[in-house]
Design an enzyme around this catalytic site. Structure first.
Site, PDB file in Angstrom:
ATOM      1  N   GLY A 146       0.685  -1.365  -0.377  1.00 35.50           N
ATOM      2  CA  GLY A 146      -0.093  -0.265   0.684  1.00 35.50           C
ATOM      3  C   GLY A 146       0.784   1.156  -0.055  1.00 35.50           C
ATOM      4  O   GLY A 146       1.291   1.488   0.526  1.00 35.50           O
ATOM      5  N   ARG A 155       1.350  -5.525  -5.162  1.00 31.03           N
ATOM      6  CA  ARG A 155       1.242  -6.561  -4.028  1.00 31.03           C
ATOM      7  C   ARG A 155       1.593  -8.049  -3.845  1.00 31.03           C
ATOM      8  O   ARG A 155       1.249  -9.056  -3.610  1.00 31.03           O
ATOM      9  CB  ARG A 155      -0.524  -6.516  -3.154  1.00 31.03           C
ATOM     10  CG  ARG A 155      -0.598  -4.969  -2.088  1.00 31.03           C
ATOM     11  CD  ARG A 155      -1.620  -5.545  -0.928  1.00 31.03           C
ATOM     12  NE  ARG A 155      -2.242  -4.538  -1.440  1.00 31.03           N
ATOM     13  CZ  ARG A 155      -1.458  -3.958   0.510  1.00 31.03           C
ATOM     14  NH1 ARG A 155      -0.271  -4.628   0.786  1.00 31.03           N
ATOM     15  NH2 ARG A 155      -1.832  -2.788   0.553  1.00 31.03           N
ATOM     16  N   ASP A 184       4.873  -7.425   5.066  1.00 31.67           N
ATOM     17  CA  ASP A 184       4.574  -8.297   3.792  1.00 31.67           C
ATOM     18  C   ASP A 184       5.068  -8.364   2.866  1.00 31.67           C
ATOM     19  O   ASP A 184       6.197  -9.510   2.794  1.00 31.67           O
ATOM     20  CB  ASP A 184       3.389  -8.388   3.244  1.00 31.67           C
ATOM     21  CG  ASP A 184       2.173  -8.949   4.634  1.00 31.67           C
ATOM     22  OD1 ASP A 184       2.699 -10.095   4.790  1.00 31.67           O
ATOM     23  OD2 ASP A 184       0.703  -8.718   4.238  1.00 31.67           O
ATOM     24  N   LYS A 214       7.726   0.203   5.600  1.00 31.36           N
ATOM     25  CA  LYS A 214       6.674   1.134   4.826  1.00 31.36           C
ATOM     26  C   LYS A 214       5.573   1.373   5.539  1.00 31.36           C
ATOM     27  O   LYS A 214       5.057  -0.124   5.646  1.00 31.36           O
ATOM     28  CB  LYS A 214       7.264   1.495   3.301  1.00 31.36           C
ATOM     29  CG  LYS A 214       6.215   2.232   2.508  1.00 31.36           C
ATOM     30  CD  LYS A 214       4.973   1.115   1.710  1.00 31.36           C
ATOM     31  CE  LYS A 214       4.600   0.360   2.776  1.00 31.36           C
ATOM     32  NZ  LYS A 214       3.261  -0.700   1.819  1.00 31.36           N
ATOM     33  N   THR A 215       4.581   1.660   5.977  1.00 32.27           N
ATOM     34  CA  THR A 215       3.681   1.285   6.185  1.00 32.27           C
ATOM     35  C   THR A 215       3.018   2.085   6.881  1.00 32.27           C
ATOM     36  O   THR A 215       2.894   2.801   8.272  1.00 32.27           O
ATOM     37  CB  THR A 215       2.837   0.705   6.706  1.00 32.27           C
ATOM     38  OG1 THR A 215       1.177   0.154   6.456  1.00 32.27           O
ATOM     39  CG2 THR A 215       3.143  -0.153   7.722  1.00 32.27           C
ATOM     40  N   ASP A 258      -0.105   2.220   8.669  1.00 32.52           N
ATOM     41  CA  ASP A 258      -0.140   1.147   9.997  1.00 32.52           C
ATOM     42  C   ASP A 258       0.233   1.594  10.730  1.00 32.52           C
ATOM     43  O   ASP A 258      -0.110   1.500  11.830  1.00 32.52           O
ATOM     44  CB  ASP A 258      -0.708  -0.193   9.097  1.00 32.52           C
ATOM     45  CG  ASP A 258      -1.659  -0.594   7.981  1.00 32.52           C
ATOM     46  OD1 ASP A 258      -2.029   0.276   7.390  1.00 32.52           O
ATOM     47  OD2 ASP A 258      -1.828  -1.046   8.138  1.00 32.52           O
TER      48      ASP A 258
HETATM   49  P1  FBP Z   1       0.663  -1.997   3.654  1.00 32.40           P
HETATM   50  O1  FBP Z   1       0.224  -2.750   4.951  1.00 32.40           O
HETATM   51  O2  FBP Z   1       1.357  -2.312   2.411  1.00 32.40           O
HETATM   52  O3  FBP Z   1       1.672  -0.553   4.160  1.00 32.40           O
HETATM   53  O4  FBP Z   1      -0.660  -1.313   3.656  1.00 32.40           O
HETATM   54  C1  FBP Z   1      -1.510  -0.677   4.666  1.00 32.40           C
HETATM   55  C2  FBP Z   1      -3.148  -0.518   4.022  1.00 32.40           C
HETATM   56  O5  FBP Z   1      -3.124   0.795   3.774  1.00 32.40           O
HETATM   57  C3  FBP Z   1      -4.072  -0.987   4.708  1.00 32.40           C
HETATM   58  O6  FBP Z   1      -4.188   0.030   5.819  1.00 32.40           O
HETATM   59  C4  FBP Z   1      -5.044  -1.141   4.653  1.00 32.40           C
HETATM   60  O7  FBP Z   1      -5.832  -1.901   4.560  1.00 32.40           O
HETATM   61  C5  FBP Z   1      -4.707  -1.723   3.151  1.00 32.40           C
HETATM   62  O8  FBP Z   1      -3.573  -1.833   2.690  1.00 32.40           O
HETATM   63  C6  FBP Z   1      -5.662  -1.542   1.916  1.00 32.40           C
HETATM   64  O9  FBP Z   1      -4.910  -2.272   0.475  1.00 32.40           O
HETATM   65  P2  FBP Z   1      -5.173  -1.960  -1.037  1.00 32.40           P
HETATM   66  O10 FBP Z   1      -4.404  -0.681  -1.207  1.00 32.40           O
HETATM   67  O11 FBP Z   1      -4.918  -3.545  -1.996  1.00 32.40           O
HETATM   68  O12 FBP Z   1      -6.857  -1.841  -1.204  1.00 32.40           O
END
Ligand code: FBP
Length: 557
Positions: free
Chosen positions: A85, A149, A180, A206-207, A209
């Site tokens: 993400g 991803r 991941d 990175k994230t 979250d």
């Molecule tokens: P990462 O763990 O890859 O940083 O992504 C986090 C996130 O933003 C979450 O907060 C959210 O649930 C998810 O990605 C959404 O994923 P997508 O971009 O595939 O819809």
């Protein structure tokens, strides 16, 4: 060349000069990695050690002054990939990485893999030069090389990755990703070592979250900016609430598992309710108990003439409710085992019927008791890493529906005389590509530059670590930690896999304890705060403010 589709703010941000930590400012030829003690994984030592024969147990590394001219002698070609993400600051990691590489040897090259890890498998690349970087400095988004991803997991995929690396004569690979994606990086580092391919693989945390952290990784990048953006939006809603005093707003905030984002935004805006998934799990709360606690507050506030309020809901809440967690775990297995059959079902009813017959009785009843839209959202495709896509599950609507039902009953019994008008929101994608705050712009640039120092010193299987983040950037401490140190075994798509353990909100940690002291007051007394938008220029008190989470966590030391 300056593009003509860039805003005035963008033009000004291009001029911002990130501050390098003093140790990196000495130049990569003047710093040396100092090795600490051997490390262990966070859990499942024997299983992780068996999988990571070559990279398990490596020491923590820190950079200290010392002549290291060898890093300037060789010319290297480094590949970089953005994975998972989006998070504000990704472009600056690449900016810092390029400058770090060039500072060691002007002839060093950087190439970007396009579209995330699939770019490695499909050998889709572009060279990243000063000219390319020129328009992306201090900007949000991942659009320079995009993200994806794809999980690199099959033997064929590893072989493909090796082929691309060898074909492009790449000496090192930098993975900018979350838990991941960095698991991907760790597996690739191990594979390449086993194959005797001398290529370092390094990760960057990175994230948005905020769940990729430990004592060496104090924060993942993007958390600072994203929480500031969400806080601005929620703060604006609170102003509206305070002005009109007629709605209950149920706001779900991103953060796949951990509730760090919701807690941080809670500190910034002080709403009436902040639900924390980790607490729900620890107290083994049922969905009904959560609904009852919301209803109690709504009734209490109605008696005070307050038919309005603001509730923050972490995106991952649903997975923390023990009964829902059990249901999701069973659904994961059923969907993984019956992929083909399930994909042939067309209607929601058929799908619900199919899985409910395979579920244990109690979970089948639970699934059937849920509103159909929620039941169907729980069965949506898992992401390539086997995670439920919680961003697509509308928990805020589920809670509103259940709260309304309960209030209707109370009304009939004469126990509730208020008026419940609700509005639901989900803030997630709004925050992931925002213009990085000064903190994230500096932090990501340092993480990238530091990643260059790691790869130039031939370190592989490491995560770039820049710490002491509550101090000013010049005082930040730089180094690396082995990725295997953060690993444990988890069940994904029905199978046991090594993965980086997510750092959840600790209920005995300072941030949660500080929140617990004030939440009753926020519930009743409307202590709303309106933080406004991120400030890039002006007094440091507003431009350089770090998150409460970081401030509280560092206070404990
Ligand atoms: P990462 O763990 O890859 O940083 O992504 C986090 C996130 O933003 C979450 O907060 C959210 O649930 C998810 O990605 C959404 O994923 P997508 O971009 O595939 O819809």
């Amino acid at each position: 060349m300056v593009q003509n589709n860039i805003s005035e703010l963008h033009k000004e941000r291009l001029k911002f000069k990130p501050v390098l930590p003093a140790v990196l400012k000495k130049g990569i030829a003047n710093i040396k990695p100092v090795l600490g003690k051997a490390t262990k994984s966070v859990a499942d030592f024997d299983k992780i050690k068996a999988i990571f024969e070559k990279t398990y147990g490596m020491p923590v590394v820190s950079f200290k002054s010392g002549k290291n001219v060898s890093v300037t002698k060789k010319i290297v070609k480094v590949g970089v990939v953005l994975s998972g993400g989006q998070a504000p600051g990704g472009h600056n990691v690449i900016f810092g990485l390029l400058e770090g590489l060039k500072s060691a040897n002007k002839k060093n090259k950087l190439i970007g893999f396009l579209g995330g890890p699939s770019g490695i498998l499909d050998n889709k690349t572009m060279e990243i030069t000063d000219k390319v970087i020129a328009n992306y400095k201090n900007t949000g988004g991942f659009d320079m090389i995009q993200s994806g991803r794809t999980k690199i997991e099959t033997p064929e995929q590893f072989a493909k990755a090796k082929e691309t690396i060898l074909k492009n004569k790449i000496n090192a690979l930098v993975f900018i990703g979350g838990d991941d994606s960095n698991t991907n990086a760790a597996l690739l580092a191990e594979y390449l070592k086993k194959e005797n391919v001398d290529v370092s693989v390094v990760g960057v945390p990175k994230t948005i979250d905020g769940d990729l952290k430990n004592e060496h990784i104090e924060a993942s990048f993007g958390f600072d900016t994203a929480t500031k953006i969400y806080a601005e939006l929620v703060g604006n809603i609170e102003r509206d609430v305070n002005s009109a005093r007629k709605y209950w707003h149920f706001i779900r905030l991103m953060g796949r598992s951990a509730s760090h984002i919701t807690l941080e935004v809670g500190f910034k805006v002080q709403p009436n309710v902040v639900l924390i998934g980790e607490e729900v799990l620890a107290k083994k709360m049922t969905l009904k108990q959560i609904v009852d606690s919301l209803v109690n507050l709504i009734v209490k506030r109605a008696k005070l003439g307050k038919n309005y309020g603001v509730v923050l809901i972490p995106e991952g809440l649903i997975e923390f409710i023990p009964e829902m967690k059990a249901l999701i775990a069973e659904l994961n297995d059923i969907l993984a085992e019956n992929e083909e059959q399930f994909s042939k079902l067309n209607t929601i009813d058929e799908k619900i019927n199919f899985v409910s017959l395979k579920l244990p009785k109690n979970l089948s009843e639970l699934l059937l008791s849920l509103p159909k839209n929620i039941a169907s959202q729980l069965m949506l495709d898992r992401d390539p890493h086997g995670n439920v896509q919680v961003s697509l599950i509308e928990t805020e609507k589920l809670l509103i529906e259940m709260v309304s039902e309960k209030l209707k009953e109370l009304k009939k019994e004469g126990k509730y005389l208020g008026k419940f008008s609700s509005i639901h929101h989900f803030f997630g994608y709004e925050g992931r590509c925002g213009v990085p705050s000064n903190f994230d712009a500096n932090y990501t640039y340092a993480l990238g530059y530091n990643a260059a120092a790691l790869v130039l010193n031939n370190l592989s299987g490491y995560l770039s670590s820049v710490k002491n983040l509550v101090a000013e950037p010049s005082k930040w401490i730089c180094g690396g930690i082995p990725l295997t140190m953060m690993m444990n075994i988890e069940k994904r798509k029905g199978k046991e896999k090594p993965v980086i353990q997510k750092a959840l909100v600790k209920l005995n940690g300072v941030p949660f304890k500080e929140f617990a002291k004030v939440r009753q007051d926020w519930a009743i007394n409307d202590r709303y705060m309106f933080p406004g938008s991120i400030q890039f220029f002006g007094p440091a008190a507003v431009t350089d403010i770090t998150t409460k989470t970081l401030q509280y966590e560092q206070k404990k030391k």
